[in-house]
Design a protein around this motif. Structure first.
Motif, PDB file in Angstrom:
ATOM      1  N   ILE A  86       0.839  -1.199   0.000  1.00 39.26           N
ATOM      2  CA  ILE A  86       0.000   0.000   0.000  1.00 39.26           C
ATOM      3  C   ILE A  86       0.874   1.249   0.000  1.00 39.26           C
ATOM      4  CG2 ILE A  86      -1.787   1.290   1.213  1.00 39.26           C
ATOM      5  CD1 ILE A  86      -2.752  -1.272   2.438  1.00 39.26           C
ATOM      6  N   HIS A  87       0.652   2.106  -0.978  1.00 37.77           N
ATOM      7  CA  HIS A  87       1.273   3.427  -1.021  1.00 37.77           C
ATOM      8  C   HIS A  87       0.137   4.447  -0.932  1.00 37.77           C
ATOM      9  CE1 HIS A  87       5.055   1.631  -2.593  1.00 37.77           C
ATOM     10  NE2 HIS A  87       4.238   0.821  -3.235  1.00 37.77           N
ATOM     11  N   ALA A  88       0.473   5.719  -0.835  1.00 40.00           N
ATOM     12  CA  ALA A  88      -0.574   6.740  -0.904  1.00 40.00           C
ATOM     13  C   ALA A  88      -0.100   7.871  -1.810  1.00 40.00           C
ATOM     14  CB  ALA A  88      -0.932   7.264   0.479  1.00 40.00           C
ATOM     15  N   ASN A 113       4.284  13.022  -3.450  1.00 38.11           N
ATOM     16  CA  ASN A 113       4.798  12.265  -2.316  1.00 38.11           C
ATOM     17  C   ASN A 113       4.121  10.913  -2.211  1.00 38.11           C
ATOM     18  OD1 ASN A 113       6.122  14.621  -1.773  1.00 38.11           O
ATOM     19  ND2 ASN A 113       4.922  15.159   0.027  1.00 38.11           N
ATOM     20  N   CYS A 114       4.730  10.067  -1.383  1.00 42.31           N
ATOM     21  CA  CYS A 114       4.041   8.862  -0.930  1.00 42.31           C
ATOM     22  C   CYS A 114       3.730   9.109   0.534  1.00 42.31           C
ATOM     23  CB  CYS A 114       4.908   7.623  -1.100  1.00 42.31           C
ATOM     24  SG  CYS A 114       4.114   6.139  -0.454  1.00 42.31           S
ATOM     25  N   ALA A 115       2.466   8.935   0.909  1.00 35.96           N
ATOM     26  CA  ALA A 115       2.054   9.271   2.274  1.00 35.96           C
ATOM     27  C   ALA A 115       1.714   8.020   3.083  1.00 35.96           C
ATOM     28  CB  ALA A 115       0.858  10.224   2.238  1.00 35.96           C
ATOM     29  N   GLU A 116       2.301   6.900   2.724  1.00 38.95           N
ATOM     30  CA  GLU A 116       2.043   5.661   3.459  1.00 38.95           C
ATOM     31  C   GLU A 116       3.390   4.966   3.634  1.00 38.95           C
ATOM     32  OE1 GLU A 116      -1.578   4.507   3.820  1.00 38.95           O
ATOM     33  OE2 GLU A 116      -0.451   3.700   5.509  1.00 38.95           O
ATOM     34  N   LEU A 117       3.784   4.695   4.872  1.00 41.12           N
ATOM     35  CA  LEU A 117       5.069   4.036   5.098  1.00 41.12           C
ATOM     36  C   LEU A 117       5.068   2.690   4.381  1.00 41.12           C
ATOM     37  CD1 LEU A 117       7.813   4.088   6.453  1.00 41.12           C
ATOM     38  CD2 LEU A 117       6.791   3.000   8.444  1.00 41.12           C
ATOM     39  N   CYS A 118       5.904   2.566   3.332  1.00 40.25           N
ATOM     40  CA  CYS A 118       5.794   1.400   2.451  1.00 40.25           C
ATOM     41  C   CYS A 118       7.074   0.595   2.384  1.00 40.25           C
ATOM     42  CB  CYS A 118       5.376   1.853   1.054  1.00 40.25           C
ATOM     43  SG  CYS A 118       6.458   3.124   0.380  1.00 40.25           S
ATOM     44  N   GLY A 119       8.019   0.874   3.260  1.00 38.96           N
ATOM     45  CA  GLY A 119       9.265   0.111   3.263  1.00 38.96           C
ATOM     46  C   GLY A 119      10.453   1.045   3.429  1.00 38.96           C
ATOM     47  N   GLY A 167      12.524   2.342   1.459  1.00 37.24           N
ATOM     48  CA  GLY A 167      12.739   3.434   0.516  1.00 37.24           C
ATOM     49  C   GLY A 167      11.569   4.397   0.442  1.00 37.24           C
ATOM     50  N   HIS A 168      10.667   4.346   1.435  1.00 37.81           N
ATOM     51  CA  HIS A 168       9.465   5.195   1.444  1.00 37.81           C
ATOM     52  C   HIS A 168       9.793   6.661   1.169  1.00 37.81           C
ATOM     53  CE1 HIS A 168       5.939   7.259   3.007  1.00 37.81           C
ATOM     54  NE2 HIS A 168       6.664   7.775   3.966  1.00 37.81           N
ATOM     55  N   GLY A 169      10.831   7.164   1.852  1.00 31.87           N
ATOM     56  CA  GLY A 169      11.195   8.579   1.689  1.00 31.87           C
ATOM     57  C   GLY A 169      11.604   8.899   0.261  1.00 31.87           C
ATOM     58  N   ALA A 170      12.219   7.918  -0.419  1.00 32.47           N
ATOM     59  CA  ALA A 170      12.688   8.157  -1.787  1.00 32.47           C
ATOM     60  C   ALA A 170      11.517   8.431  -2.722  1.00 32.47           C
ATOM     61  CB  ALA A 170      13.486   6.961  -2.285  1.00 32.47           C
ATOM     62  N   MET A 171      10.326   7.914  -2.377  1.00 35.55           N
ATOM     63  CA  MET A 171       9.166   8.096  -3.256  1.00 35.55           C
ATOM     64  C   MET A 171       8.699   9.545  -3.286  1.00 35.55           C
ATOM     65  SD  MET A 171       6.835   4.704  -2.854  1.00 35.55           S
ATOM     66  CE  MET A 171       5.815   5.089  -4.270  1.00 35.55           C
ATOM     67  N   SER A 172       9.190  10.343  -2.335  1.00 38.02           N
ATOM     68  CA  SER A 172       8.809  11.755  -2.329  1.00 38.02           C
ATOM     69  C   SER A 172       9.861  12.609  -3.018  1.00 38.02           C
ATOM     70  CB  SER A 172       8.597  12.229  -0.889  1.00 38.02           C
ATOM     71  OG  SER A 172       7.560  11.490  -0.303  1.00 38.02           O
TER      72      SER A 172
HETATM   73 CU1  CUA Z   1       5.333   4.240  -1.180  1.00 37.97          CU
HETATM   74 CU2  CUA Z   1       5.647   5.149   0.985  1.00 37.97          CU
END
Ligand code: CUA
Length: 379
Positions: free
Chosen positions: A184-186, A219-225, A227-232
């Motif tokens: 799940i991402h956001a 951004n990605c607003a769901e902790l997804c692993g 590399g979550h921060g990289a998605m932003s």
């Molecule tokens: Cu995708 Cu956080």
């Protein structure tokens, strides 16, 4: 006496309301409002902030006033007055919040409906695909009535109509169809005030009409692993004039057409990398994959040249159209005969042994992967 007290309450109340309105209409905690919906979200927020400010002043003011006015004076050993209940006061402090909540729920529902409804009957459809740890965006196919463009070819081209940035024409209503390839991402674009989950196995939607030309963050607003921060950081929203957007789509289409009709292009190999799925075991900075079962392939072109120079096993071109260089031959060998050279620190027999069989991996796929991997590294 009584009348002057009422006057004081009214004046203080009026001052509080004035401060509330001022705070609600001037304090802005959000970035640029770059969509039609963003302005209505901001107005709702300002309205709530105004009410919250008044409530804050009444409650905190009441506390501070009481602390000072009714404090224990020197030598005062008496008990407090025996007060039990005040029906009028209780009805008041129940009724007023009830009215506020009622008004707010109707107002927010209106805004909610507006952000869930397309801006017109035929919004521009874009695909938003979340994957660890990158967004990608899929665009509609432009018309092409040349006879050589068969339905089958069009389907192939469609597979390549994607870009790491979200390009959108200004003032055109958009429907984002949001998917996830893994967890799940956001999908969160602060300037649009849009936040919608990307859920594996489902398509969620978001509607917005970009209203300001420029480049913004997605951004990605769901902790997804990990590399979550990289998605932003890796993707942008680019809002442009219709003509610029059309040019972007035509250029993307030309690239997609190339890739669909030329099966060995690096671009094709890039897609195959995810399909085969090399990404399950290998990290690859270009695609944002981070697995550690096999060697990191982020700089494989450089590594391959080095290993080849050191005499590691090589497999030459499969036919006259295949790339022939020490690095290409080393990469080809590592795919079709992975135990021929094992990178120090990694176990043998982990990589599938059957990719040399053209029924398992067609030659075009093998060569597309080789050509793609040759683009990774150095620069
Ligand atoms: Cu995708 Cu956080």
């Amino acid at each position: 006496m009584k009348l002057s007290r009422i006057a004081i309450v009214l004046i203080v109340g009026a001052v509080f309301v004035a401060i509330g309105i001022w705070v609600g209409s001037t304090v802005n905690v959000f970035p640029t409002a770059a969509s039609a919906e963003a302005s209505s979200v901001d107005r709702l927020f300002g309205f709530m902030l105004a009410i919250a400010t008044v409530v804050f002043l009444i409650v905190e003011g009441g506390i501070i006033y009481s602390i000072i006015r009714f404090r224990k004076r020197k030598g005062d050993e008496s008990d407090g007055a025996p007060i039990h209940g005040n029906t009028a006061l209780e009805i008041t402090w129940t009724t007023i919040p009830a009215i506020i909540v009622f008004v707010l729920s109707i107002y927010s529902y209106q805004v909610f409906v507006q952000t869930r409804t397309p801006g017109n009957d035929a919004p521009l459809q874009v695909g938003v695909i979340g994957a660890q740890f990158k967004w990608s965006f899929r665009y509609p196919l432009p018309a092409d009535d040349r006879p050589e463009v068969t339905d089958e070819l069009r389907e192939k081209i469609r597979g390549f109509m994607s870009d790491p940035d979200l390009h959108l024409p200004v003032n055109v209503p958009v429907q984002a169809n949001i998917e996830s390839l893994d967890v799940i991402h956001a999908f969160y674009v602060p300037v649009f005030r849009i936040k919608e989950d990307a859920i594996p196995g489902r398509v969620t939607t978001a509607f917005f009409t970009p209203s300001v030309i420029g480049e913004f963050q997605v951004n990605c607003a769901e902790l997804c692993g990990a590399g979550h921060g990289a998605m932003s950081l890796s993707n942008r929203v680019i809002i442009q004039e219709q003509a610029d957007y059309d040019r972007f789509i035509q250029a993307l289409y030309a690239r997609a057409y190339e890739a669909a009709t030329n099966p060995r292009l690096p671009e094709v190999g890039r897609q195959l990398f995810m399909q085969y799925p090399c990404a399950n075991c290998h990290a690859n900075r270009d695609l944002g994959t981070t697995a550690v079962l096999g060697p990191d392939l982020s700089d494989i072109a450089v590594q391959a040249a080095k290993f080849a120079a050191e005499g590691a096993a090589q497999v030459g071109p499969t036919d006259e159209n295949a790339t022939d260089s020490p690095a290409a031959n080393y990469i080809r060998a590592s795919i079709v005969n992975p135990n021929g050279h094992i990178v120090p620190g990694y176990p043998a027999n982990l990589m599938p042994q059957n990719y040399g069989d053209p029924n398992i991996m067609p030659r075009d796929h093998l060569e597309a992967l080789v050509n793609y991997l040759l683009t990774l590294g150095g620069q």
